[in-house]
Design a protein around this motif. Sequence first.
Motif, PDB file in Angstrom:
ATOM      1  N   GLY A  88      70.656  48.307  37.731  1.00 53.08           N
ATOM      2  CA  GLY A  88      72.098  48.408  37.564  1.00 53.08           C
ATOM      3  C   GLY A  88      72.712  49.721  38.002  1.00 53.08           C
ATOM      4  O   GLY A  88      73.822  50.056  37.587  1.00 53.08           O
ATOM      5  N   VAL A  89      72.007  50.469  38.848  1.00 54.05           N
ATOM      6  CA  VAL A  89      72.519  51.740  39.355  1.00 54.05           C
ATOM      7  C   VAL A  89      72.825  51.564  40.844  1.00 54.05           C
ATOM      8  O   VAL A  89      71.953  51.135  41.605  1.00 54.05           O
ATOM      9  CB  VAL A  89      71.487  52.883  39.156  1.00 54.05           C
ATOM     10  CG1 VAL A  89      71.990  54.177  39.779  1.00 54.05           C
ATOM     11  CG2 VAL A  89      71.158  53.064  37.679  1.00 54.05           C
ATOM     12  N   GLU A  90      74.035  51.876  41.246  1.00 56.07           N
ATOM     13  CA  GLU A  90      74.422  51.783  42.655  1.00 56.07           C
ATOM     14  C   GLU A  90      73.540  52.730  43.476  1.00 56.07           C
ATOM     15  O   GLU A  90      73.517  53.937  43.226  1.00 56.07           O
ATOM     16  CB  GLU A  90      75.898  52.166  42.830  1.00 56.07           C
ATOM     17  CG  GLU A  90      76.358  52.206  44.264  1.00 56.07           C
ATOM     18  CD  GLU A  90      76.217  50.891  45.010  1.00 56.07           C
ATOM     19  OE1 GLU A  90      75.904  50.932  46.209  1.00 56.07           O
ATOM     20  OE2 GLU A  90      76.402  49.811  44.388  1.00 56.07           O
ATOM     21  N   PRO A  91      72.811  52.195  44.461  1.00 54.92           N
ATOM     22  CA  PRO A  91      71.876  53.028  45.216  1.00 54.92           C
ATOM     23  C   PRO A  91      72.546  53.770  46.377  1.00 54.92           C
ATOM     24  O   PRO A  91      72.186  53.586  47.537  1.00 54.92           O
ATOM     25  CB  PRO A  91      70.854  52.014  45.723  1.00 54.92           C
ATOM     26  CG  PRO A  91      71.649  50.763  45.902  1.00 54.92           C
ATOM     27  CD  PRO A  91      72.674  50.774  44.797  1.00 54.92           C
ATOM     28  N   SER A  92      73.496  54.606  46.056  1.00 54.76           N
ATOM     29  CA  SER A  92      74.171  55.361  47.110  1.00 54.76           C
ATOM     30  C   SER A  92      73.182  56.310  47.779  1.00 54.76           C
ATOM     31  O   SER A  92      72.163  56.684  47.194  1.00 54.76           O
ATOM     32  CB  SER A  92      75.337  56.165  46.530  1.00 54.76           C
ATOM     33  OG  SER A  92      74.841  57.198  45.696  1.00 54.76           O
ATOM     34  N   GLU A  93      73.508  56.705  48.991  1.00 53.82           N
ATOM     35  CA  GLU A  93      72.650  57.641  49.719  1.00 53.82           C
ATOM     36  C   GLU A  93      72.506  58.951  48.941  1.00 53.82           C
ATOM     37  O   GLU A  93      71.429  59.527  48.872  1.00 53.82           O
ATOM     38  CB  GLU A  93      73.237  57.917  51.105  1.00 53.82           C
ATOM     39  CG  GLU A  93      72.338  58.754  51.981  1.00 53.82           C
ATOM     40  CD  GLU A  93      72.882  58.898  53.394  1.00 53.82           C
ATOM     41  OE1 GLU A  93      72.557  59.922  54.021  1.00 53.82           O
ATOM     42  OE2 GLU A  93      73.624  58.010  53.856  1.00 53.82           O
ATOM     43  N   GLU A  94      73.588  59.373  48.308  1.00 53.78           N
ATOM     44  CA  GLU A  94      73.568  60.608  47.519  1.00 53.78           C
ATOM     45  C   GLU A  94      72.593  60.494  46.341  1.00 53.78           C
ATOM     46  O   GLU A  94      71.828  61.423  46.055  1.00 53.78           O
ATOM     47  CB  GLU A  94      74.976  60.923  47.013  1.00 53.78           C
ATOM     48  CG  GLU A  94      75.056  62.181  46.179  1.00 53.78           C
ATOM     49  CD  GLU A  94      76.453  62.441  45.636  1.00 53.78           C
ATOM     50  OE1 GLU A  94      76.589  63.363  44.821  1.00 53.78           O
ATOM     51  OE2 GLU A  94      77.412  61.708  46.004  1.00 53.78           O
ATOM     52  N   ARG A  95      72.602  59.355  45.653  1.00 49.82           N
ATOM     53  CA  ARG A  95      71.696  59.175  44.509  1.00 49.82           C
ATOM     54  C   ARG A  95      70.242  59.100  44.966  1.00 49.82           C
ATOM     55  O   ARG A  95      69.361  59.701  44.354  1.00 49.82           O
ATOM     56  CB  ARG A  95      72.080  57.915  43.737  1.00 49.82           C
ATOM     57  CG  ARG A  95      73.340  58.098  42.924  1.00 49.82           C
ATOM     58  CD  ARG A  95      73.663  56.868  42.118  1.00 49.82           C
ATOM     59  NE  ARG A  95      74.825  57.109  41.292  1.00 49.82           N
ATOM     60  CZ  ARG A  95      75.818  56.268  41.143  1.00 49.82           C
ATOM     61  NH1 ARG A  95      75.796  55.090  41.732  1.00 49.82           N
ATOM     62  NH2 ARG A  95      76.846  56.581  40.376  1.00 49.82           N
ATOM     63  N   VAL A  96      69.990  58.330  46.031  1.00 49.87           N
ATOM     64  CA  VAL A  96      68.624  58.209  46.544  1.00 49.87           C
ATOM     65  C   VAL A  96      68.122  59.580  46.993  1.00 49.87           C
ATOM     66  O   VAL A  96      67.014  59.999  46.634  1.00 49.87           O
ATOM     67  CB  VAL A  96      68.550  57.172  47.686  1.00 49.87           C
ATOM     68  CG1 VAL A  96      67.205  57.237  48.401  1.00 49.87           C
ATOM     69  CG2 VAL A  96      68.798  55.763  47.138  1.00 49.87           C
ATOM     70  N   ASP A  97      68.929  60.298  47.764  1.00 46.11           N
ATOM     71  CA  ASP A  97      68.537  61.638  48.207  1.00 46.11           C
ATOM     72  C   ASP A  97      68.330  62.583  47.031  1.00 46.11           C
ATOM     73  O   ASP A  97      67.427  63.418  47.054  1.00 46.11           O
ATOM     74  CB  ASP A  97      69.578  62.226  49.165  1.00 46.11           C
ATOM     75  CG  ASP A  97      69.530  61.596  50.543  1.00 46.11           C
ATOM     76  OD1 ASP A  97      68.513  60.937  50.867  1.00 46.11           O
ATOM     77  OD2 ASP A  97      70.513  61.759  51.287  1.00 46.11           O
ATOM     78  N   GLY A  98      69.161  62.455  46.011  1.00 50.95           N
ATOM     79  CA  GLY A  98      69.031  63.300  44.830  1.00 50.95           C
ATOM     80  C   GLY A  98      67.697  63.109  44.138  1.00 50.95           C
ATOM     81  O   GLY A  98      67.081  64.082  43.687  1.00 50.95           O
TER      82      GLY A  98
END
Length: 179
Positions: free
Chosen positions: A78-88
């Motif tokens: 349930g977490v949006e896998p934005s590029e920023e989150r994945v990179d983080g």
Amino acid sequence: MTAVPERPRAVAFDVVETLFSLEPVRQRLQGLGLPAGALEHWFASFLRDAMALSASAVFTPFRAVAAANLAVFLSRHGVEPSEERVDGVLSGFAELDAHDDVRRWKLFPEPYLHTAAELGLRPAELAMVAVHAWDVHGAKQAGLMTGWADRLEGRWNAAMTPPDVTGSGLVEVVAGLVD
């Protein structure tokens, strides 16, 4: 701990979870609202996908497999896998690019044999030390001597070929290999 009949000329170590902890990655996952146990589930899923790609003769670099698998994992939680989150999350890993001539993930013999060749050794002259039974099994199948520290898994997986040396920590395992 068991002793090996012949000492290796060199000892290689697995890196992820053998030489350093993944706790910084756990903290980043928890920062996205995932539970503490999410790291183990994600990392096992990531390794499964990396091995599946390799088994089907497709080499994909570490970061690409990790990022793609993490995006699916985050979505499932349930977490949006934005590029920023994945990179983080992935920035918790040091980026280690594979050399162009090692296009198989471990468990296949090529990475283990490549290491021995780079050192100018026969596989039987090289020992591999890890905390993952599957990694030790792969090295053993490639003809290396092996050592397994039980601090992560706690019990040897009996479906795997046993290591030459078992111990509770790296110092004990290496001592068993070289003494």
